[in-house]
Scaffold this motif. Sequence first.
Motif, mmCIF file in Angstrom:
data_model
loop_
_atom_site.group_PDB
_atom_site.id
_atom_site.type_symbol
_atom_site.label_atom_id
_atom_site.label_comp_id
_atom_site.label_asym_id
_atom_site.label_seq_id
_atom_site.Cartn_x
_atom_site.Cartn_y
_atom_site.Cartn_z
ATOM 1 N N GLY A 172 -1.440 -8.536 -4.088
ATOM 2 C CA GLY A 172 -0.880 -7.590 -5.034
ATOM 3 C C GLY A 172 -1.694 -7.736 -6.584
ATOM 4 O O GLY A 172 -2.700 -7.441 -6.764
ATOM 5 N N ASP A 173 -0.591 -8.060 -7.586
ATOM 6 C CA ASP A 173 -0.980 -8.094 -8.820
ATOM 7 C C ASP A 173 -0.462 -9.222 -9.524
ATOM 8 O O ASP A 173 0.441 -9.945 -8.896
ATOM 9 C CB ASP A 173 -0.733 -6.717 -9.567
ATOM 10 C CG ASP A 173 0.573 -6.242 -9.564
ATOM 11 O OD1 ASP A 173 0.768 -5.108 -9.014
ATOM 12 O OD2 ASP A 173 1.532 -6.921 -9.731
ATOM 13 N N ASN A 174 -0.622 -9.345 -10.871
ATOM 14 C CA ASN A 174 0.112 -10.484 -11.580
ATOM 15 C C ASN A 174 1.531 -10.424 -11.409
ATOM 16 O O ASN A 174 2.258 -11.340 -11.242
ATOM 17 C CB ASN A 174 -0.265 -10.570 -12.959
ATOM 18 C CG ASN A 174 -1.580 -11.171 -13.333
ATOM 19 O OD1 ASN A 174 -2.063 -11.831 -12.747
ATOM 20 N ND2 ASN A 174 -2.411 -10.582 -14.169
ATOM 21 N N GLN A 175 2.116 -9.416 -11.623
ATOM 22 C CA GLN A 175 3.436 -9.122 -11.589
ATOM 23 C C GLN A 175 4.358 -9.555 -10.118
ATOM 24 O O GLN A 175 5.171 -10.390 -10.074
ATOM 25 C CB GLN A 175 4.239 -7.731 -11.929
ATOM 26 C CG GLN A 175 3.805 -7.285 -13.408
ATOM 27 C CD GLN A 175 2.622 -6.581 -13.485
ATOM 28 O OE1 GLN A 175 1.687 -7.029 -12.930
ATOM 29 N NE2 GLN A 175 2.562 -5.515 -14.334
ATOM 30 N N VAL A 176 3.616 -9.022 -9.245
ATOM 31 C CA VAL A 176 3.924 -9.547 -7.706
ATOM 32 C C VAL A 176 3.626 -10.966 -7.401
ATOM 33 O O VAL A 176 4.489 -11.500 -6.946
ATOM 34 C CB VAL A 176 3.032 -8.545 -6.667
ATOM 35 C CG1 VAL A 176 3.106 -9.194 -5.385
ATOM 36 C CG2 VAL A 176 3.425 -7.327 -6.961
ATOM 37 N N ARG A 183 -6.727 1.397 -4.680
ATOM 38 C CA ARG A 183 -6.400 0.805 -5.955
ATOM 39 C C ARG A 183 -6.095 -0.878 -5.873
ATOM 40 O O ARG A 183 -6.026 -1.412 -5.126
ATOM 41 C CB ARG A 183 -5.002 1.281 -6.360
ATOM 42 C CG ARG A 183 -5.035 2.753 -6.375
ATOM 43 C CD ARG A 183 -3.433 3.270 -6.832
ATOM 44 N NE ARG A 183 -2.686 2.849 -5.794
ATOM 45 C CZ ARG A 183 -1.275 3.082 -5.733
ATOM 46 N NH1 ARG A 183 -0.834 3.844 -6.686
ATOM 47 N NH2 ARG A 183 -0.614 2.672 -4.902
ATOM 48 N N ALA A 184 -6.654 -1.351 -7.016
ATOM 49 C CA ALA A 184 -6.692 -2.712 -7.094
ATOM 50 C C ALA A 184 -5.565 -3.611 -6.703
ATOM 51 O O ALA A 184 -5.506 -4.636 -5.999
ATOM 52 C CB ALA A 184 -7.051 -3.190 -8.467
ATOM 53 N N GLN A 185 -4.307 -2.993 -6.820
ATOM 54 C CA GLN A 185 -2.975 -3.430 -6.449
ATOM 55 C C GLN A 185 -2.684 -3.308 -5.080
ATOM 56 O O GLN A 185 -1.709 -3.749 -4.657
ATOM 57 C CB GLN A 185 -2.069 -3.445 -7.388
ATOM 58 C CG GLN A 185 -1.083 -2.354 -7.492
ATOM 59 C CD GLN A 185 -1.820 -1.072 -7.883
ATOM 60 O OE1 GLN A 185 -2.917 -0.820 -7.696
ATOM 61 N NE2 GLN A 185 -1.019 -0.261 -8.855
#
Lengths: 183, 274
Positions: free
Chosen positions: B102-106, B188-190
């Motif tokens: 995912g991403d930082n938030q995930v 997309r990156a996430q």
Amino acid sequence: MRTGTVESLADDQSDDDVDGRVRNDRTTGVRVEVSIDVNGRSERHDVEPRTLLVQYLREACALTGTKVGCDTSSCGACTVLVDGESVKSCTMLAAQADGRSVTTIEGLSTGDDLHPVQQAFVEHHGLQCGFCTAGMVMATVSLIEEIPAPTEADVRMGLEGNLCRCTGYHNIVRAVLAAAGTE
Amino acid sequence: MIPAAFDYVRAGSTDEVVAALVEHGDDAKVLAGGMSLLPLMKLRLATPAVLVDAARLYDLSYVREEGDHVAIGALTRHRDLETSELLGTSCGVLRGVAAEVGDNQVRHRGTIGGSVVHGDPASDLPAALLALDATFVAQGPNGVRELDAASFFRGFLETALEPDELLVEIRVPKVGPGGWSYQKFNRRAQDWAIVGALAVRGEDGTRVSLVNMGATPLRATAVERALAEGATPEAAAADAADGTEAPSDLNASSTYRQHLARVLVRRALEQSQA
């Protein structure tokens, strides 16, 4: 009388039909008390367990700076800080934040003084329509906390959870690097 | 989108979680970070009547060295995996894959246990744990049992965990300093991987596992066999789609996924050997 897509989030709403619309799914009448320190202020509301954190903030706390964008954990417009870390508030139950501290975009500035990240977004034109901006700023605050001297690559990867349809990200990246002092 | 209504149980211990699962049976789901479950509930593809929140089980968040393996608490967040020095030295590939989720938030919310039990073949960590021959430790009303990664993932969103069990620990063998490479292909990156390929070099050869090439994470056994027989990365990668049942969906056709698997396995093999 509150209308809209979400029913019965406030303490004073009942579980009966609202505005003549039949509640078409199971309602257990269950409430959970959710206490959150939001921007330094103690909030306590009895809400349905299924209340999302973004709803709690926008509707129970009347803090509408945080936006609902995609509502599917992609765009990051709903990003807030929970105990200092960025999270997507559309993909978190308010109940999961019980007992925690939450910072929204409204909690960044001190009086009339903008937070350095906000100031950098202003100075470097890091927004156009502004809808993604609250989420971008909150994600940036968390990113700089974790990577105090980010490179451009760190910024572009670090904000991968936040989408912008207007700017092409160029000035957002400049704003973040400026805020971190590594431009 | 709003989930269907549910009763909410905030558990304070593993025993409390198990008791709630025993009481409510199929009506209950455990909530860890919620990064996989809540999106499904918001689309009402999952409508558990009871949600058992395991967030307060702080004692299930750890990364510990235990002899020949690393023990990871099921509620360890991806963020804590990607920043774990211990994991970096003992099983760097797992730390590297956790950083890709995912991403930082995930990653601030999602947990390794939640990802494993959710059983989505498009997840990153299950494929890594499959390649590493991890062991999963489950606690139920009748005690604790251990399950092998090889037989844990049964189908799409289906695992060998019983409805009255809580996953409490994941054990991965320590991995030497051999190379590894995770090739995650997305737009997309996430995003979830459209296809992912992981290659891990070890003493007994190279393990290769695939993300989103079937109903479960898969070992690319044909590739592994070819490598053991001395094939080059390019030659071995030609068999990457053997034994797979790649889905066709909005992101890619099955044919394209098979092509991606061959390309990504070749890159993973080459970079793991670099």
